[in-house]
Scaffold this active site. Structure first.
Site, PDB file in Angstrom:
ATOM      1  N   ASP A  57      48.869 -18.565   8.895  1.00  0.00           N
ATOM      2  CA  ASP A  57      48.599 -18.935   7.517  1.00  0.00           C
ATOM      3  C   ASP A  57      49.959 -18.921   6.814  1.00  0.00           C
ATOM      4  O   ASP A  57      50.944 -18.363   7.311  1.00  0.00           O
ATOM      5  CB  ASP A  57      47.594 -17.982   6.850  1.00  0.00           C
TER       6      ASP A  57
HETATM    7  C1  BGC Z   1      45.488 -20.619   2.704  1.00  0.00           C
HETATM    8  C2  BGC Z   1      45.180 -21.550   3.861  1.00  0.00           C
HETATM    9  C3  BGC Z   1      45.839 -22.880   3.633  1.00  0.00           C
HETATM   10  C4  BGC Z   1      47.329 -22.666   3.442  1.00  0.00           C
HETATM   11  C5  BGC Z   1      48.119 -23.941   3.221  1.00  0.00           C
HETATM   12  C6  BGC Z   1      46.963 -20.558   2.369  1.00  0.00           C
HETATM   13  O1  BGC Z   1      47.160 -19.934   1.162  1.00  0.00           O
HETATM   14  O2  BGC Z   1      45.013 -19.329   3.002  1.00  0.00           O
HETATM   15  O3  BGC Z   1      43.797 -21.687   4.002  1.00  0.00           O
HETATM   16  O4  BGC Z   1      45.577 -23.740   4.697  1.00  0.00           O
HETATM   17  O5  BGC Z   1      47.531 -21.842   2.301  1.00  0.00           O
HETATM   18  O6  BGC Z   1      47.859 -24.480   1.995  1.00  0.00           O
END
Ligand code: BGC
Length: 734
Positions: free
Chosen positions: A258
């Site tokens: 993530d």
């Molecule tokens: C989220 C993810 C997301 C990523 C990219 C993170 O803050 O938890 O689900 O894919 O950001 O935007």
């Protein structure tokens, strides 16, 4: 078609496994050949992002940059390379599909496939290779600000919709990245909190949706979550990423972190995590991509022998495998000419509307108040801030630039089109003033605006019909990424507003739009009709209007229990939410959602699987064998569903299983199958649900295997988890 003889089957199987075997061998060969031509710097370049949403390729070998984009309900707008802001393109507006929680309440696998196809096609059109969705985390706590991005409190159900969703996305030549692995069930303190969970709960509640996504959906990518599990970050846990994900679940794809979820070079390098995405490190005001844990620090450690180069090779192999699967090696760079014409095309917006229509859940309809007759009303009041609120651009990482978004008020105006006068009064206003209290974002959720309140009550009093459209929104502290909700109450004193409206005009239909359950005030007893929708996408307003006025018969059902009070929820009863000293123990174990309510005999407000229709259905004639022999791998349960009302309607018939006696504790019943069947008035259909052996089993922590115990089981067929229509026993004999 001519039937194949057993001999021809054998030849076919040998032939196709030779083909698969050959394909694997040639992919491996291509990977090793590319790897052998790469420098260490080039390999490490591939292991971290080079813009906010891409990781580096090796152009001289035809290896492109890999482009990622957020889902789940549309392709994120094009961003600047070094930040989160929009690049302000004028051709990247796309379809805005209903939220995953809305897709979930359709209980329709075909719509999940269609949803995936639309998303995949638009990702492809936008030049994205990996779609960062679906999220299959379990609704453990109703306060989780991201539940609307996930399917359900039930693991089997989540997997059943994730599989066609992923297959749909991947059918378009785009990889689906299932997330957030694992146990990411709260936003509160998620960057620090460590989850303690027992092995059986992990396997029975939190892994099955990932297992389905990987084994049946074929997800090519997975995302390691922010939180810790048993003291280790998900991005550095060999148990999670190697033992469980890769060895046990058989995942052979790409693991991305993530965004900004990596914390250590060595530990991440040495486990099954492949690409580090997102960073918070800045130099001269810019994100410093070379400072990533898997960038310069890794290069240094490999050079000085602290980390073997093979650890890097392993990760590069996974990236190359995904690229070969998507046929990206050697392809010309993406050309954006004509891109806009492939986004939000009529077939996609039609899909968005159909999904929204099937997602609406009718929770109450006394005196058959709904559907409304458009000819009956000349003077309609629409009240509530969600009648005009747009949702596409909110919610956190899911935000996108929708080509358009029809609000509920616009949908009603479209449908009534001058036939009735619509008076709109918001009644309250979203404050959009987020501020932090401890770890919680809060808003001025307790606030009401006296003037707006009075105006709404007056408008309601003068109308023949009131359509109230309220609920929650994507404001921080509500249904929004980043922080959990402070409570489940309707914000801005909507309970008081609804009470006031119902007092002056009982001819009121209440529509609540929210990402999940909310606590309902006393007004509920006075309300005649209550319809629930999640965030409904670009065609939401039209879908809602068509449903209220009977052009569509609601056929959605709840995928998460609505409790009477938050304190009734198992994570609160057992006392471990949001955790103590950065640790949260999932003490309720298997007793998540309806498993808890049923086993502990707690009465919910609306149970899992509940939802009404404008027609009525009966169930009859259950048929199945009385004995499941040890050699049987599958078990068919058939029954008949009849539409006994006057309208076409779709019914979601659910199969739950109860084991009468077992040496380990089991939830009273668990969902093991469902089917959605469309029926004309008076029509009957026989449906069959097939149970695999796994449906009978529990996870045995001693043998580390799924195990069943001989004895009596009861099959329960219900219109919801509590409205059981048919039941029958069978014996598992060994
Ligand atoms: C989220 C993810 C997301 C990523 C990219 C993170 O803050 O938890 O689900 O894919 O950001 O935007």
């Amino acid at each position: 078609m001519k039937r194949l003889t057993p001999y021809s089957w054998l030849i076919l199987i040998i032939f196709s496994s030779c083909l698969t075997g050959n394909k694997v061998a040639s992919t491996d060969k291509q990977i090793e050949s590319l790897l052998s031509q790469m420098t260490l710097e080039e390999k490490i370049g591939m292991l971290h992002s080079n813009t906010m949403f891409s990781s580096t390729g090796v152009p001289r070998l035809g290896i492109p940059d890999l482009h990622y984009s957020d889902g789940p309900h549309g392709v994120r707008f094009e961003g600047v390379a070094n930040g989160w802001e929009s690049a302000r393109w004028d051709n990247d507006a796309c379809s805005y599909l209903p939220a995953l929680s809305a897709l979930a309440s359709t209980w329709n696998r075909d719509l999940a496939q269609l949803y995936g196809e639309v998303l995949g096609a638009e990702c492809k059109a936008r030049g994205k290779h990996v779609s960062l969705a679906p999220g299959v985390n379990i609704h453990r706590s109703l306060l989780n600000g991201r539940n609307w991005e996930y399917f359900s409190e039930d693991p089997f159900f989540s997997g059943e919709l994730a599989v066609p969703y992923i297959q749909g996305v991947q059918s378009q030549g785009v990889a689906s990245c299932v997330k957030h692995f694992a146990l990411n069930s709260q936003a509160y303190n998620q960057y620090k909190v460590s989850v303690e969970v027992d092995e059986r709960t992990l396997h029975e509640i939190y892994l099955p949706a990932f297992e389905a996504a990987i084994q049946r959906g074929g997800a090519m990518a997975a995302m390691a979550a922010y939180n810790k599990v048993r003291g280790l970050w998900c991005t550095e846990s060999p148990y999670l990423l190697d033992t469980l994900l890769r060895d046990e679940l058989g995942f052979d794809g790409l693991v991305v972190s993530d965004w900004n979820a990596v914390h250590n070079t060595e530990r991440t390098a040495l486990c099954g995590m492949d690409v580090e995405m997102g960073t918070s490190i800045k130099e001269n005001g810019k994100y410093a991509f070379n400072k990533y844990y898997l960038a310069d620090p890794l290069l240094k450690k490999v050079r000085n022998g602290e980390i073997p180069e093979e650890a890097v090779n392993k990760k590069v192999r996974n990236i190359l495998k995904l690229m070969i699967r998507l046929d990206l090696i050697g392809q010309a760079p993406y050309d954006t000419t004509g891109m806009a014409a492939k986004l939000a095309i009529p077939a996609h917006t039609k899909a968005a509307r159909e999904i929204a229509e099937e997602s609406l859940v009718l929770l109450k309809n006394s005196k058959d108040m709904l559907p409304l007759d458009p000819a009956q009303y000349k003077n309609v009041a629409v009240i509530g801030a969600n009648a005009t609120e747009v949702f596409a651009a909110g919610g956190g990482s899911t935000k996108l630039k929708a080509k358009y978004e029809v609000t509920p008020l616009e949908g009603l105006q479209n449908l009534l089109d001058g036939k009735a006068r619509i008076e709109y009064a918001p009644g309250y206003q979203l404050s959009k003033k987020a501020y932090k209290v401890g770890h919680w974002f809060t808003n001025e959720f307790d606030k009401s605006d006296e003037e707006l309140y009075k105006k709404a009550i007056n408008t309601a009093a003068q109308a023949e019909l009131v359509i109230y459209i309220g609920g929650t929104s994507h404001e921080h502290g509500s249904d929004c990424e980043g922080y959990d909700k402070p409570n489940l109450k309707l914000p801005y004193q909507q309970d008081r507003l609804l009470k006031g409206i119902l007092e002056v005009n009982p001819n009121t239909v209440v529509v609540l739009i929210s990402g999940g359950p909310v606590e309902i005030g006393e007004w509920y007893n006075d309300a005649t009709a209550l319809l629930h929708g999640s965030f409904l996408g670009m065609e939401g307003g039209n879908a809602l209007a068509r449903t209220l006025f009977g052009e569509v018969n609601p056929s959605g059902k709840l995928t998460t229990t609505w409790c009477k009070r938050l304190e009734d929820m198992p994570d609160h009863v057992f006392g471990e939410y949001p955790g103590i000293n950065d640790t949260v123990r999932f003490k309720e174990g298997l007793m998540v959602g309806y498993r808890y309510f049923d086993t502990y005999r707690v009465v919910p407000l609306f149970e899992f699987g509940y939802g009404l229709s404008y027609t009525t259905f009966t169930y009859s004639n259950i048929k199945m064998k009385p004995v499941w022999k040890d050699s049987d791998t599958e078990f068919a349960v058939s029954f008949t569903v009849t539409n006994t009302g006057k309208r076409y309607g779709q019914e979601i018939a659910q199969l739950y299983l109860h084991q009468n006696k077992c040496s380990v504790e089991r939830p009273f019943k668990e969902l093991k199958g469902f089917t959605k069947v469309g029926l004309k008035p008076g029509e009957s259909k026989q449906v069959t649900i097939k149970l695999p052996r796994r449906a009978l089993q529990y996870y045995d922590t001693e043998s580390k295997r799924w195990k069943d115990e001989p004895g009596m089981f009861t099959v329960l067929i219900g219109a919801s988890s509590r409205d059981i229509k048919l039941q029958k026993d069978f014996e598992l004999k060994k």
